[in-house]
Motif scaffolding. Structure first.
Motif, PDB file in Angstrom:
ATOM      1  N   PRO A  56       0.740  -1.125  -0.024  1.00 23.73           N
ATOM      2  CA  PRO A  56       0.031  -0.028  -0.080  1.00 23.73           C
ATOM      3  C   PRO A  56       0.761   1.291   0.221  1.00 23.73           C
ATOM      4  CG  PRO A  56      -0.977  -1.813   1.391  1.00 23.73           C
ATOM      5  CD  PRO A  56       0.275  -2.186   1.207  1.00 23.73           C
ATOM      6  N   ARG A  57       2.012   1.108   0.825  1.00 25.65           N
ATOM      7  CA  ARG A  57       2.786   2.498   0.717  1.00 25.65           C
ATOM      8  C   ARG A  57       3.409   2.816  -0.687  1.00 25.65           C
ATOM      9  NH1 ARG A  57       6.483   2.344   6.156  1.00 25.65           N
ATOM     10  NH2 ARG A  57       4.771   2.128   7.620  1.00 25.65           N
ATOM     11  N   GLU A  58       3.586   1.615  -1.403  1.00 32.31           N
ATOM     12  CA  GLU A  58       4.050   1.692  -2.990  1.00 32.31           C
ATOM     13  C   GLU A  58       3.070   2.640  -3.590  1.00 32.31           C
ATOM     14  OE1 GLU A  58       6.810  -1.881  -2.842  1.00 32.31           O
ATOM     15  OE2 GLU A  58       5.352  -1.814  -4.229  1.00 32.31           O
ATOM     16  N   PHE A  59       1.644   2.236  -3.267  1.00 33.19           N
ATOM     17  CA  PHE A  59       0.679   2.833  -4.244  1.00 33.19           C
ATOM     18  C   PHE A  59       0.338   4.355  -3.659  1.00 33.19           C
ATOM     19  CE2 PHE A  59      -3.882   4.128  -4.127  1.00 33.19           C
ATOM     20  CZ  PHE A  59      -4.286   3.954  -5.564  1.00 33.19           C
ATOM     21  N   LEU A  63       7.093   7.567  -4.776  1.00 34.27           N
ATOM     22  CA  LEU A  63       8.433   7.978  -4.588  1.00 34.27           C
ATOM     23  C   LEU A  63       9.281   8.075  -3.430  1.00 34.27           C
ATOM     24  CD1 LEU A  63       8.361  10.950  -7.145  1.00 34.27           C
ATOM     25  CD2 LEU A  63       8.990   8.501  -7.762  1.00 34.27           C
ATOM     26  N   ALA A  64       8.516   7.504  -2.506  1.00 30.44           N
ATOM     27  CA  ALA A  64       9.084   7.738  -1.014  1.00 30.44           C
ATOM     28  C   ALA A  64       8.755   6.595  -0.278  1.00 30.44           C
ATOM     29  CB  ALA A  64       8.206   8.923  -0.051  1.00 30.44           C
ATOM     30  N   SER A  65       8.194   5.226  -0.896  1.00 29.61           N
ATOM     31  CA  SER A  65       7.835   4.143  -0.140  1.00 29.61           C
ATOM     32  C   SER A  65       9.241   3.434   0.248  1.00 29.61           C
ATOM     33  CB  SER A  65       7.119   3.310  -1.106  1.00 29.61           C
ATOM     34  OG  SER A  65       8.070   2.805  -2.341  1.00 29.61           O
ATOM     35  N   PRO A  66       9.007   2.467   1.389  1.00 28.07           N
ATOM     36  CA  PRO A  66      10.376   2.261   2.029  1.00 28.07           C
ATOM     37  C   PRO A  66      10.795   0.839   1.037  1.00 28.07           C
ATOM     38  CG  PRO A  66       8.341   1.490   3.043  1.00 28.07           C
ATOM     39  CD  PRO A  66       8.136   2.375   2.170  1.00 28.07           C
ATOM     40  N   LEU A  67      11.936   0.413   0.992  1.00 26.66           N
ATOM     41  CA  LEU A  67      12.579  -0.461   0.154  1.00 26.66           C
ATOM     42  C   LEU A  67      11.943  -1.818   0.809  1.00 26.66           C
ATOM     43  CD1 LEU A  67      16.470   0.574  -0.046  1.00 26.66           C
ATOM     44  CD2 LEU A  67      14.498   0.995  -1.669  1.00 26.66           C
ATOM     45  N   ARG A  68      11.543  -2.616  -0.067  1.00 24.45           N
ATOM     46  CA  ARG A  68      11.020  -4.071   0.203  1.00 24.45           C
ATOM     47  C   ARG A  68      11.973  -4.783   0.738  1.00 24.45           C
ATOM     48  NH1 ARG A  68       6.405  -6.821  -3.427  1.00 24.45           N
ATOM     49  NH2 ARG A  68       5.064  -4.683  -4.118  1.00 24.45           N
TER      50      ARG A  68
END
Length: 308
Positions: A56-59, A63-68
């Motif tokens: 959800p954070r990638e959605f 541009l600021a989502s945490p690295l998986r």
């Protein structure tokens, strides 16, 4: 383990369910899954996980989502190894994000999965605007006939286990802390693909692990073990980063040189287990300086594994 895309309109079989991103499947997740599987066995029902792709954070913050911490494949493998019977991977898009908390319960949990018992983390939120919480689930369970339990946070050495804590440990190069939080060594898996053969030219052939644009939450040079080449893991040295000394498009790479191994690994699916950080990524003046540094890295890895 069975894997499905999305949730059906109606389920013919009840389930014991948990919901979450499960990025990294750390010790907190493992405890939740242990409770899930135990309850499922006691009720003679399948242990089911609902998870999301993308995160959800990638959605919401592309541009600021945490690295998986883990790819979808890695996450599914870890869920399977923890006894899960079925996983529903829900596409997290604008339509899913707009789903109200009430519709989430009625359409997905009750109709779609026929939940009999729901186990969630103590901080679980859901529905449009994240308005759904544990109290709402309990109220719905009371009226719709399913039970709800919350799993408390897991603490290790005084620290709350979370994906963020694992990510912080990896980015700091602290593999001991990472392993404590995960309950295992951090690993990355993927298919061995063709590279530019530069390592072979310098006398250190590497297996290039395809990342498909994925950025890893750590960088530098590491002593690792390589699974998938032979029946037992191979001692190896790995470089994670953008290879600043050789130029190019600065795409993230994972290159592994297996010690005392000769063979063709192209096309194989392998796993790299990170054991000890040797140094950070550096830029060298020329290829001779880079070759000398790789020689030192190999020697340090051999010392770590106590190889003569």
């Amino acid at each position: 383990m069975q894997v499905y895309r999305g949730v059906p309109a109606c389920s013919a079989q009840s389930a014991v369910l948990t919901i979450g991103n499960f990025d990294g499947v750390h010790l907190g997740h493992v405890e939740l899954l242990r409770r899930l599987v135990g309850r499922a066995h006691s009720l003679a029902l399948p242990a089911v996980v609902m998870t999301f792709e993308p995160h959800p954070r990638e959605f919401f913050l592309p541009l600021a989502s945490p690295l998986r911490l883990s790819s979808l494949r890695e996450k599914l493998e870890l869920l399977s190894s923890n006894g899960v019977d079925r996983v529903h991977v829900c596409r997290f898009d604008a339509r899913f994000a707009a789903l109200s908390a009430e519709a989430f319960i009625d359409d997905l949990l009750v109709k779609g999965l026929s939940v009999r018992h729901l186990i969630v983390g103590d901080d679980f939120r859901f529905g449009r605007g994240r308005v759904g919480d544990f109290a709402m689930l309990q109220a719905a369970g009371g009226s719709q006939g399913f039970k709800v339990d919350a799993t408390p946070s897991v603490m290790v050495a005084g620290e709350r286990v979370s994906s963020s804590a694992v990510r912080d440990a990896l980015q700091a190069g602290d593999l001991d802390r990472t392993s404590r939080l995960l309950g295992r060594d951090y690993s990355v898996s993927g298919k061995v693909v063709h590279g530019d053969k530069r390592g072979r030219i310098m006398g250190f052939p590497t297996a290039n692990i395809g990342l498909k644009g994925r950025r890893l939450p750590l960088n530098g040079v590491f002593a690792v073990s390589l699974e998938g080449a032979l029946a037992k893991p191979l001692p190896a040295v790995a470089n994670v980063g953008v290879r600043p000394s050789v130029g190019g498009d600065l795409q993230p790479t994972l290159e592994v040189h297996a010690l005392d191994f000769e063979g063709d690994l192209y096309g194989r699916h392998v796993r790299v287990n990170f054991l000890h950080r040797l140094r950070g990524e550096e830029k060298f003046a020329d290829l001779e300086a880079l070759k000398l540094a790789i020689s030192r890295d190999v020697a340090a890895a051999r010392a770590h594994f106590k190889l003569t």
